[in-house]
Write a protein that holds these residues in place. Structure first.
Motif, mmCIF file in Angstrom:
data_model
loop_
_atom_site.group_PDB
_atom_site.id
_atom_site.type_symbol
_atom_site.label_atom_id
_atom_site.label_comp_id
_atom_site.label_asym_id
_atom_site.label_seq_id
_atom_site.Cartn_x
_atom_site.Cartn_y
_atom_site.Cartn_z
ATOM 1 N N PHE A 90 -13.671 18.884 101.395
ATOM 2 C CA PHE A 90 -12.494 18.486 102.145
ATOM 3 C C PHE A 90 -12.717 18.825 103.616
ATOM 4 C CE2 PHE A 90 -10.151 18.361 98.137
ATOM 5 C CZ PHE A 90 -9.288 17.296 98.365
ATOM 6 N N LEU A 91 -12.365 17.895 104.492
ATOM 7 C CA LEU A 91 -12.476 18.098 105.941
ATOM 8 C C LEU A 91 -11.096 18.008 106.577
ATOM 9 C CD1 LEU A 91 -15.472 15.711 106.792
ATOM 10 C CD2 LEU A 91 -15.559 18.174 106.318
ATOM 11 N N LEU A 92 -10.895 18.839 107.579
ATOM 12 C CA LEU A 92 -9.722 18.712 108.426
ATOM 13 C C LEU A 92 -10.258 18.416 109.825
ATOM 14 C CD1 LEU A 92 -6.623 18.923 108.346
ATOM 15 C CD2 LEU A 92 -6.873 21.324 109.042
ATOM 16 N N VAL A 93 -10.007 17.198 110.310
ATOM 17 C CA VAL A 93 -10.672 16.691 111.513
ATOM 18 C C VAL A 93 -9.666 16.592 112.653
ATOM 19 C CG1 VAL A 93 -11.959 14.760 112.495
ATOM 20 C CG2 VAL A 93 -12.293 15.386 110.090
ATOM 21 N N GLU A 110 -6.777 31.952 99.677
ATOM 22 C CA GLU A 110 -6.280 31.657 98.332
ATOM 23 C C GLU A 110 -7.345 30.993 97.454
ATOM 24 O OE1 GLU A 110 -2.543 29.656 98.098
ATOM 25 O OE2 GLU A 110 -1.549 31.036 99.490
ATOM 26 N N GLY A 111 -8.551 30.894 97.965
ATOM 27 C CA GLY A 111 -9.646 30.385 97.157
ATOM 28 C C GLY A 111 -9.917 28.907 97.265
ATOM 29 N N HIS A 112 -9.251 28.224 98.204
ATOM 30 C CA HIS A 112 -9.508 26.802 98.410
ATOM 31 C C HIS A 112 -10.650 26.617 99.405
ATOM 32 C CE1 HIS A 112 -5.832 25.893 96.243
ATOM 33 N NE2 HIS A 112 -5.199 26.769 97.000
ATOM 34 N N ALA A 113 -11.329 25.481 99.305
ATOM 35 C CA ALA A 113 -12.446 25.191 100.201
ATOM 36 C C ALA A 113 -12.078 24.012 101.100
ATOM 37 C CB ALA A 113 -13.699 24.859 99.390
ATOM 38 N N ILE A 114 -12.200 24.220 102.391
ATOM 39 C CA ILE A 114 -11.923 23.158 103.360
ATOM 40 C C ILE A 114 -12.692 23.473 104.626
ATOM 41 C CG2 ILE A 114 -9.808 24.358 104.119
ATOM 42 C CD1 ILE A 114 -8.620 21.524 104.691
ATOM 43 N N ASP A 127 -10.988 13.569 102.086
ATOM 44 C CA ASP A 127 -11.296 14.149 100.774
ATOM 45 C C ASP A 127 -12.807 14.192 100.523
ATOM 46 O OD1 ASP A 127 -12.197 11.711 99.761
ATOM 47 O OD2 ASP A 127 -10.365 11.313 98.625
ATOM 48 N N PRO A 128 -13.224 14.820 99.418
ATOM 49 C CA PRO A 128 -14.673 14.983 99.185
ATOM 50 C C PRO A 128 -15.436 13.665 99.021
ATOM 51 C CG PRO A 128 -13.448 16.606 97.924
ATOM 52 C CD PRO A 128 -12.431 15.644 98.476
ATOM 53 N N ALA A 129 -14.733 12.561 98.752
ATOM 54 C CA ALA A 129 -15.390 11.251 98.700
ATOM 55 C C ALA A 129 -15.478 10.604 100.077
ATOM 56 C CB ALA A 129 -14.633 10.334 97.740
ATOM 57 N N GLY A 130 -14.993 11.311 101.103
ATOM 58 C CA GLY A 130 -15.046 10.768 102.451
ATOM 59 C C GLY A 130 -13.888 9.849 102.779
ATOM 60 N N GLU A 131 -12.846 9.898 101.966
ATOM 61 C CA GLU A 131 -11.695 9.010 102.160
ATOM 62 C C GLU A 131 -10.520 9.760 102.778
ATOM 63 O OE1 GLU A 131 -11.751 5.783 101.488
ATOM 64 O OE2 GLU A 131 -13.765 5.841 100.624
ATOM 65 N N LEU A 169 -5.204 19.893 97.819
ATOM 66 C CA LEU A 169 -6.411 20.580 97.336
ATOM 67 C C LEU A 169 -6.224 21.026 95.885
ATOM 68 C CD1 LEU A 169 -7.534 22.818 100.363
ATOM 69 C CD2 LEU A 169 -7.942 20.402 99.933
ATOM 70 N N ALA A 170 -5.042 21.569 95.586
ATOM 71 C CA ALA A 170 -4.793 22.061 94.232
ATOM 72 C C ALA A 170 -4.842 20.908 93.225
ATOM 73 C CB ALA A 170 -3.446 22.768 94.173
ATOM 74 N N ALA A 171 -4.297 19.750 93.595
ATOM 75 C CA ALA A 171 -4.323 18.596 92.698
ATOM 76 C C ALA A 171 -5.762 18.155 92.428
ATOM 77 C CB ALA A 171 -3.509 17.447 93.293
ATOM 78 N N HIS A 172 -6.583 18.210 93.495
ATOM 79 C CA HIS A 172 -7.976 17.808 93.336
ATOM 80 C C HIS A 172 -8.750 18.786 92.471
ATOM 81 C CE1 HIS A 172 -11.722 15.847 94.602
ATOM 82 N NE2 HIS A 172 -12.228 17.057 94.582
ATOM 83 N N GLU A 173 -8.428 20.073 92.593
ATOM 84 C CA GLU A 173 -9.151 21.112 91.859
ATOM 85 C C GLU A 173 -8.721 21.171 90.393
ATOM 86 O OE1 GLU A 173 -7.872 24.283 94.351
ATOM 87 O OE2 GLU A 173 -9.255 23.759 95.979
#
Ligand code: NI
Length: 171
Positions: free
Chosen positions: A32-35, A63-67, A140-144, A166-170
């Protein structure tokens, strides 16, 4: 949750990171990117946005999320990799800075629908500032595209929205 993707939006860039390494959007697939776009001489908007986004990212990571937050310059004439590295390390260490040639930066701006144009500023050492769109994009991780967050939103709202994505994706 989020409004739709802006028309003709493409989360694509071909730049250089603040360590001097080539960095394109495809290098970040899987994350996940925040641009966020801005420039290190920005007096008000970038410091405020970067502080808020850094706090959000720090809380998510805790909280253990990756971004991965990225700061893309709209002022490559001044924002060399070295300048960006020093600026971010001093105050916003979660962020990776990206810069490039003027053409590369303009292409990234066009892809993300970012508007930024130099204008005279007598208070600036080099005599100009670069007013810019102040929106953070979540990719998102697919680049979308999966959301965007204008600067005026408060931290809790941004945190809650990104956390739920992020939680929904995980899950
Ligand atoms: Ni700014």
């Amino acid at each position: 949750m989020s409004v739709g993707q802006p028309p003709e939006f493409r989360a694509e860039f071909d730049l250089t990171d603040h360590f001097g390494r080539a960095a394109s959007n495809s290098d970040f697939l899987g994350e996940f990117l925040l641009v966020y776009f801005g420039f290190t001489n920005c007096k008000v908007v970038c410091p405020r946005s970067l502080a808020k986004l850094s706090s959000v990212v720090g809380r998510l990571v805790a909280e253990g999320h990756a971004i991965q937050p990225l700061y893309l310059t709209v002022d490559p004439e001044r924002d060399t990799p070295e300048v960006m590295r020093r600026y971010l390390a001093a105050a916003f260490p979660h962020f990776l800075g990206l810069t490039g040639t003027r053409q590369q930066v303009d292409e990234a701006k066009a892809n993300f629908r970012i508007f930024a144009e130099r204008k005279p500023d007598p208070d600036d050492p080099e005599g100009y500032e670069v007013p810019h769109t102040a929106i953070a994009y979540l990719i998102d991780p697919a680049g979308e595209y999966c959301g965007h967050f204008p600067d005026h939103l408060d931290e809790e709202l941004v945190f809650d929205r990104i956390k739920s994505i992020l939680a929904a994706h995980e899950a």
